[in-house]
Design an enzyme around this catalytic site. Structure first.
Site, PDB file in Angstrom:
ATOM      1  N   SER A  24     -11.350  -1.087   1.943  1.00  0.00           N
ATOM      2  CA  SER A  24     -10.755  -1.297   3.268  1.00  0.00           C
ATOM      3  C   SER A  24     -10.493   0.055   3.927  1.00  0.00           C
ATOM      4  CB  SER A  24      -9.426  -2.035   3.159  1.00  0.00           C
ATOM      5  OG  SER A  24      -9.599  -3.307   2.579  1.00  0.00           O
ATOM      6  N   ARG A  56       0.821  -1.219   0.000  1.00  0.00           N
ATOM      7  CA  ARG A  56       0.000   0.000   0.000  1.00  0.00           C
ATOM      8  C   ARG A  56       0.853   1.268   0.000  1.00  0.00           C
ATOM      9  NH1 ARG A  56      -3.215  -3.329  -1.079  1.00  0.00           N
ATOM     10  NH2 ARG A  56      -5.330  -3.612  -0.320  1.00  0.00           N
ATOM     11  N   GLU A  60      -6.148   3.363   5.585  1.00  0.00           N
ATOM     12  CA  GLU A  60      -5.777   3.168   4.179  1.00  0.00           C
ATOM     13  C   GLU A  60      -6.368   4.306   3.356  1.00  0.00           C
ATOM     14  OE1 GLU A  60      -6.060  -0.736   2.123  1.00  0.00           O
ATOM     15  OE2 GLU A  60      -7.287   0.376   0.708  1.00  0.00           O
TER      16      GLU A  60
HETATM   17  N1  EPU Z   1     -11.422 -11.556   8.895  1.00  0.00           N
HETATM   18  C1  EPU Z   1     -12.127 -11.765  10.034  1.00  0.00           C
HETATM   19  N2  EPU Z   1     -13.216 -10.970  10.330  1.00  0.00           N
HETATM   20  C2  EPU Z   1     -13.603  -9.978   9.486  1.00  0.00           C
HETATM   21  C3  EPU Z   1     -12.867  -9.762   8.314  1.00  0.00           C
HETATM   22  C4  EPU Z   1     -11.778 -10.557   8.011  1.00  0.00           C
HETATM   23  O1  EPU Z   1     -11.803 -12.634  10.838  1.00  0.00           O
HETATM   24  O2  EPU Z   1     -14.581  -9.287   9.831  1.00  0.00           O
HETATM   25  C5  EPU Z   1     -10.267 -12.415   8.576  1.00  0.00           C
HETATM   26  C6  EPU Z   1     -10.557 -13.282   7.351  1.00  0.00           C
HETATM   27  O3  EPU Z   1     -11.216 -14.454   7.697  1.00  0.00           O
HETATM   28  C7  EPU Z   1      -9.176 -13.528   6.795  1.00  0.00           C
HETATM   29  C8  EPU Z   1      -8.402 -12.275   7.188  1.00  0.00           C
HETATM   30  O4  EPU Z   1      -9.179 -11.613   8.194  1.00  0.00           O
HETATM   31  O5  EPU Z   1      -8.578 -14.624   7.449  1.00  0.00           O
HETATM   32  C9  EPU Z   1      -8.150 -11.343   5.997  1.00  0.00           C
HETATM   33  O6  EPU Z   1      -9.386 -10.915   5.426  1.00  0.00           O
HETATM   34  P1  EPU Z   1      -9.610 -10.802   3.837  1.00  0.00           P
HETATM   35  O7  EPU Z   1      -9.205 -12.080   3.177  1.00  0.00           O
HETATM   36  O8  EPU Z   1     -10.961 -10.264   3.595  1.00  0.00           O
HETATM   37  O9  EPU Z   1      -8.558  -9.779   3.349  1.00  0.00           O
HETATM   38  P2  EPU Z   1      -8.164  -8.355   3.885  1.00  0.00           P
HETATM   39  O10 EPU Z   1      -6.772  -8.448   4.387  1.00  0.00           O
HETATM   40  O11 EPU Z   1      -9.180  -7.802   4.832  1.00  0.00           O
HETATM   41  C10 EPU Z   1      -7.109  -7.419   1.667  1.00  0.00           C
HETATM   42  C11 EPU Z   1      -7.115  -6.038   1.067  1.00  0.00           C
HETATM   43  C12 EPU Z   1      -8.316  -5.875   0.153  1.00  0.00           C
HETATM   44  C13 EPU Z   1      -8.292  -6.958  -0.920  1.00  0.00           C
HETATM   45  C14 EPU Z   1      -8.350  -8.321  -0.213  1.00  0.00           C
HETATM   46  C15 EPU Z   1      -8.346  -9.493  -1.170  1.00  0.00           C
HETATM   47  C16 EPU Z   1      -6.050  -4.611   2.762  1.00  0.00           C
HETATM   48  C17 EPU Z   1      -6.244  -3.609   3.845  1.00  0.00           C
HETATM   49  N3  EPU Z   1      -7.170  -5.059   2.159  1.00  0.00           N
HETATM   50  O12 EPU Z   1      -8.231  -7.476   2.540  1.00  0.00           O
HETATM   51  O13 EPU Z   1      -8.197  -4.604  -0.485  1.00  0.00           O
HETATM   52  O14 EPU Z   1      -9.366  -6.812  -1.814  1.00  0.00           O
HETATM   53  O15 EPU Z   1      -7.187  -8.422   0.654  1.00  0.00           O
HETATM   54  O16 EPU Z   1      -7.118  -9.674  -1.768  1.00  0.00           O
HETATM   55  O17 EPU Z   1      -4.904  -4.945   2.453  1.00  0.00           O
HETATM   56  C18 EPU Z   1      -8.871  -2.326  -0.431  1.00  0.00           C
HETATM   57  O18 EPU Z   1      -7.669  -2.071  -0.395  1.00  0.00           O
HETATM   58  O19 EPU Z   1      -9.750  -1.437  -0.419  1.00  0.00           O
HETATM   59  C19 EPU Z   1      -9.258  -3.725  -0.465  1.00  0.00           C
HETATM   60  C20 EPU Z   1     -10.529  -4.074  -0.456  1.00  0.00           C
END
Ligand code: EPU
Length: 300
Positions: A209, A158, A279
């Site tokens: 996010s 990021r 972010e």
């Molecule tokens: N999780 C929870 N509870 C929740 C949400 C998530 O326990 O309420 C856990 C999930 O089960 C998973 C982990 O947290 O084990 C990560 O969650 P997720 O796979 O949804 O990915 P993320 O890290 O929240 C990132 C990017 C997204 C991108 C996704 C998919 C960041 C801050 N966000 O989300 O990017 O689409 O991976 O690759 O790095 C954005 O930047 O706006 C964005 C949506």
């Protein structure tokens, strides 16, 4: 060169959060040349793309900004692609797919513009924008127009050198790989299906996010574990399916969203001593309460 601009512009009709007050003056450059002229004549003017990662104060902004939404040109020559900063991710993903070029499939579900995505090195589904980028042409307040190679862009999670050096992305070049349209489309369909099941659609106003993932952990997991999904301030609430998203489901304001971000941040800080870093980008100035919160949240 006359530029398109509007005065007293109601920004909430363009932000994906559907919030924000009036902006004194908004420029809409149509070409790189016109954009550079605006940047030269208006030192440090804030620049935004599709306003999909941006929170604008409820009191608006007493100044000028530039929006790149009219800079939409895409050139494809063989496996080389040049996109202007205002091109939207899904449009670029679809156009390169039609030319049988792979590498930007992750962009299909991204509401943002190429400029914003290069600025923050956007990523999803295991791909990030820096993977296939060969160079970015940027405007530097000190040096003027400079083409930076991928290495010179200093990409990380990021981030790129843009924030630290006040660079504005003008256009980006990519080197893609030939693949069948069917395979590319299949990957894009999978990415869209993932997004639909994990993230709110823009029919429910949101900004993607809210916080970056802290190193080695997940903002969504941390927020979920402290009960953030039950939080609401005014017309804004944490999304019930993912705790790192805020949705504006009842005419919320940017002040509501900032207050909610502060509650989310405080809960994680109190439980884990981790200070989540936003972010999203905030543009404000006229609302004292909002500024105080942003100063606490945005330390870097
Ligand atoms: N999780 C929870 N509870 C929740 C949400 C998530 O326990 O309420 C856990 C999930 O089960 C998973 C982990 O947290 O084990 C990560 O969650 P997720 O796979 O949804 O990915 P993320 O890290 O929240 C990132 C990017 C997204 C991108 C996704 C998919 C960041 C801050 N966000 O989300 O990017 O689409 O991976 O690759 O790095 C954005 O930047 O706006 C964005 C949506």
């Amino acid at each position: 060169m006359a530029s398109n601009f509007e005065n007293d512009f109601e920004i909430k009709k363009l932000t994906t959060f559907k919030t924000g007050g009036k902006i004194s003056q908004v420029f809409f450059p149509e070409s790189v040349e016109e954009f550079v002229q605006i940047l030269k004549q208006n030192e440090n003017i804030p620049v935004f793309g599709n306003l999909s990662n941006t929170l604008i104060s409820s009191n608006g902004f007493d100044g000028k900004i530039a929006l790149t939404t009219h800079m939409n040109s895409i050139q494809i020559e063989g496996t080389k692609v040049i996109a202007e900063c205002g091109v939207k991710g899904p449009k670029l993903a679809q156009e390169v797919c039609q030319s049988g070029l792979s590498g930007l499939e992750f962009m299909i579900g991204f509401p943002g513009s190429i400029g914003g995505e290069v600025f923050m090195n956007a990523s999803a589904n295991g791909q990030c924008i820096s993977d296939k980028l060969t160079s970015a042409t940027c405007y530097s307040p000190e040096k003027g127009v400079v083409e930076y190679s991928k290495d010179e862009m200093e990409f990380g999670y990021r981030k790129s050198r843009c924030k630290k050096d006040n660079l504005i992305v003008l256009q980006a070049k990519f080197e893609l790989e030939p693949k069948s349209q069917e395979e590319i489309q299949k990957q894009m369909d999978e990415n869209l299906a993932f997004r639909k099941s994990h993230q709110p659609s823009l029919a429910l106003p949101n900004c993607g996010s809210i916080f970056k993932n802290p190193q080695g952990d997940s903002a969504g997991r941390l927020l979920d574990s402290v009960g953030a999904k039950n939080l609401r301030v005014g017309g804004a609430r944490v999304w019930e399916n993912h705790a790192n998203f805020i949705v504006n489901d009842n005419n919320g304001t940017s002040t509501d969203i900032l207050n909610l971000m502060f509650e989310m941040y405080t809960k994680v800080k109190e439980s884990y001593n981790i200070e989540l870093e936003p972010e999203i980008i905030f543009l404000g100035g006229l609302n004292k309460k909002e500024n105080e919160i942003w100063k606490i949240l945005n330390k870097k």
